[in-house]
Design an enzyme around this catalytic site. Structure first.
Site, PDB file in Angstrom:
ATOM      1  N   SER A 166      39.023  37.799  41.698  1.00 43.43           N
ATOM      2  CA  SER A 166      37.746  38.323  42.591  1.00 43.43           C
ATOM      3  C   SER A 166      36.710  38.611  41.573  1.00 43.43           C
ATOM      4  CB  SER A 166      38.103  39.569  43.369  1.00 43.43           C
ATOM      5  OG  SER A 166      38.170  40.770  42.527  1.00 43.43           O
ATOM      6  N   ASP A 217      37.900  34.023  43.634  1.00 40.43           N
ATOM      7  CA  ASP A 217      38.342  34.544  44.964  1.00 40.43           C
ATOM      8  C   ASP A 217      36.771  35.154  45.541  1.00 40.43           C
ATOM      9  OD1 ASP A 217      39.618  35.193  47.317  1.00 40.43           O
ATOM     10  OD2 ASP A 217      40.250  37.118  46.339  1.00 40.43           O
ATOM     11  N   HIS A 218      36.308  34.717  46.755  1.00 43.30           N
ATOM     12  CA  HIS A 218      35.236  35.387  47.325  1.00 43.30           C
ATOM     13  C   HIS A 218      33.889  35.453  46.447  1.00 43.30           C
ATOM     14  CE1 HIS A 218      37.327  36.578  51.047  1.00 43.30           C
ATOM     15  NE2 HIS A 218      38.256  37.065  50.175  1.00 43.30           N
ATOM     16  N   ASP A 250      31.660  32.289  49.039  1.00 43.65           N
ATOM     17  CA  ASP A 250      31.877  32.961  50.425  1.00 43.65           C
ATOM     18  C   ASP A 250      30.585  33.258  51.029  1.00 43.65           C
ATOM     19  OD1 ASP A 250      32.553  34.516  52.280  1.00 43.65           O
ATOM     20  OD2 ASP A 250      33.716  36.143  51.331  1.00 43.65           O
ATOM     21  N   GLY A 278      43.303  44.313  52.898  1.00 52.03           N
ATOM     22  CA  GLY A 278      43.923  45.464  52.655  1.00 52.03           C
ATOM     23  C   GLY A 278      45.245  45.920  53.473  1.00 52.03           C
ATOM     24  N   HIS A 314      43.327  34.279  54.535  1.00 53.18           N
ATOM     25  CA  HIS A 314      43.064  35.539  53.706  1.00 53.18           C
ATOM     26  C   HIS A 314      43.878  36.778  54.262  1.00 53.18           C
ATOM     27  CE1 HIS A 314      39.758  34.342  50.447  1.00 53.18           C
ATOM     28  NE2 HIS A 314      39.921  33.314  51.460  1.00 53.18           N
ATOM     29  N   GLY A 315      43.855  37.866  53.375  1.00 55.79           N
ATOM     30  CA  GLY A 315      44.377  39.231  54.224  1.00 55.79           C
ATOM     31  C   GLY A 315      46.097  39.000  54.369  1.00 55.79           C
ATOM     32  N   ASN A 343      46.588  33.972  50.627  1.00 56.32           N
ATOM     33  CA  ASN A 343      46.167  35.004  49.813  1.00 56.32           C
ATOM     34  C   ASN A 343      47.025  36.252  49.605  1.00 56.32           C
ATOM     35  OD1 ASN A 343      44.029  33.099  49.091  1.00 56.32           O
ATOM     36  ND2 ASN A 343      42.491  34.311  49.344  1.00 56.32           N
ATOM     37  N   ASP A 354      47.039  40.101  47.616  1.00 53.31           N
ATOM     38  CA  ASP A 354      46.582  40.877  46.751  1.00 53.31           C
ATOM     39  C   ASP A 354      47.501  42.296  47.099  1.00 53.31           C
ATOM     40  OD1 ASP A 354      45.540  42.368  44.827  1.00 53.31           O
ATOM     41  OD2 ASP A 354      43.202  42.163  45.478  1.00 53.31           O
TER      42      ASP A 354
END
Ligand code: G3H
Ligand code: 13P
Ligand code: ZN
Length: 284
Positions: A50, A82-83, A104, A181, A208-209, A230, A232
């Site tokens: 990111s 990323d983003h 993004d 998150g 994502h997420g 994705n 994280d």
């Protein structure tokens, strides 16, 4: 082996009907954990960084770490931004050794997102770098968001069709109910929306997420055309929780390697589990 593009990996995933994990890195231990997990699972893998990761580790370090990983790896590895929201930085990544970039523009109005994404696609394509863009807004888990507001944030299937046609982007990140998150409660994914998008959009879909999304929901999403997943937060949790435990267990230890090694191993285990859920194991 040199780094490959994300497009190469997603094209193969499309043919094979599986998903490829895109794991966020911030330092050497995370890069090593991602690659060790993918090697053990004989899986293709995407390492992504990111803007925050680049600010923390430095673009040259990120590229050098991933090139070092790819050089000795027996599996294909891609390096993805990323983003990316800053055009100048997106171009730095394209020219600096990334094999794929995400632009993004999801916070921008539709037309502006199209125009900026189109520009990125043109520049990236000339450099043989693949692209991802995003339409819709993630993060519908906040308590104060009602159903119609949540609906408005999600990707509109017709807009997605137009967006892909007008930009020529290689893959599309969609908002179907996931959020970045840790989740307070497991998310409710809008599979009917995903199915509609899939019917109208020809390129691979990106989720994502994905940390904390139940395994069965991830499998369903993959069966409906999600090809890049994705992750994280679950890596961060494995790293930091293990590190905290080790520091408590070894209060006098001053050799960082003794503390970081178990943390790295915990990340390997989490990433291996994800790869098995995505079905990319044995596909390298
Ligand atoms: O999508 C967000 C990723 O988890 C990266 O987070 O911007 O804190 O590095 P970050
Ligand atoms: P999570 O941190 O929720 O896994 O999301 C990762 C992500 O989407 C990176 O772009
Ligand atoms: Zn994301």
């Amino acid at each position: 082996m040199a780094l490959v593009t994300v497009k190469t990996l997603l094209d193969a995933a499309e043919k094979g009907g599986y998903g490829v994990g895109a794991f966020n890195c911030n330092n050497m231990e995370i890069v090593q954990a991602i690659v060790e997990a993918a090697e053990k699972e004989k899986s293709p893998v995407i390492i992504q960084a990111s803007q925050g990761a680049i600010k923390y580790a430095g673009l040259d370090y990120v590229v050098a770490l991933c090139n070092a990983a790819a050089k000795n790896a027996s599996i294909p590895i891609a390096l993805h931004l990323d983003h990316g929201t800053d055009m100048e930085q997106v171009i730095q990544c394209i020219t600096g050794g990334f094999t794929s970039v995400m632009y993004d523009g999801s916070a921008k109005p539709f037309e502006e997102n199209v125009a900026m994404t189109k520009k990125v696609v043109e520049i990236a394509r000339a450099a043989r770098v693949s692209t991802e863009a995003e339409l819709g807004k993630l993060g519908g888990i906040e308590d104060h968001i009602n159903v119609s507001e949540r609906d408005a944030m999600m990707t509109d299937p017709q807009e997605a069709k137009l967006f892909v046609e007008q930009t020529g982007v290689d893959s599309l990140a969609v908002a179907i109910g996931t959020a970045h998150g840790p989740y307070k409660l497991p998310p409710k994914l809008d599979f009917a929306r995903l199915e509609k998008i899939r019917g109208l959009v020809s390129v691979p879909i990106v989720l994502h997420g994905s940390s904390g999304v139940p395994a069965d929901d991830l499998r369903t999403a993959i069966s409906l055309g999600v090809r890049k997943i994705n992750i994280d937060t679950n890596i961060r949790e494995a790293f930091c929780n293990t590190l905290r435990d080790e520091m408590a267990k070894q209060p006098g230890e001053i050799d960082p390697r003794k503390l970081l090694k178990p943390a790295r191993q915990a990340m390997v285990e989490v990433i291996r589990e994800k790869i098995q859920i995505f079905g990319s194991n044995g596909k390298a």
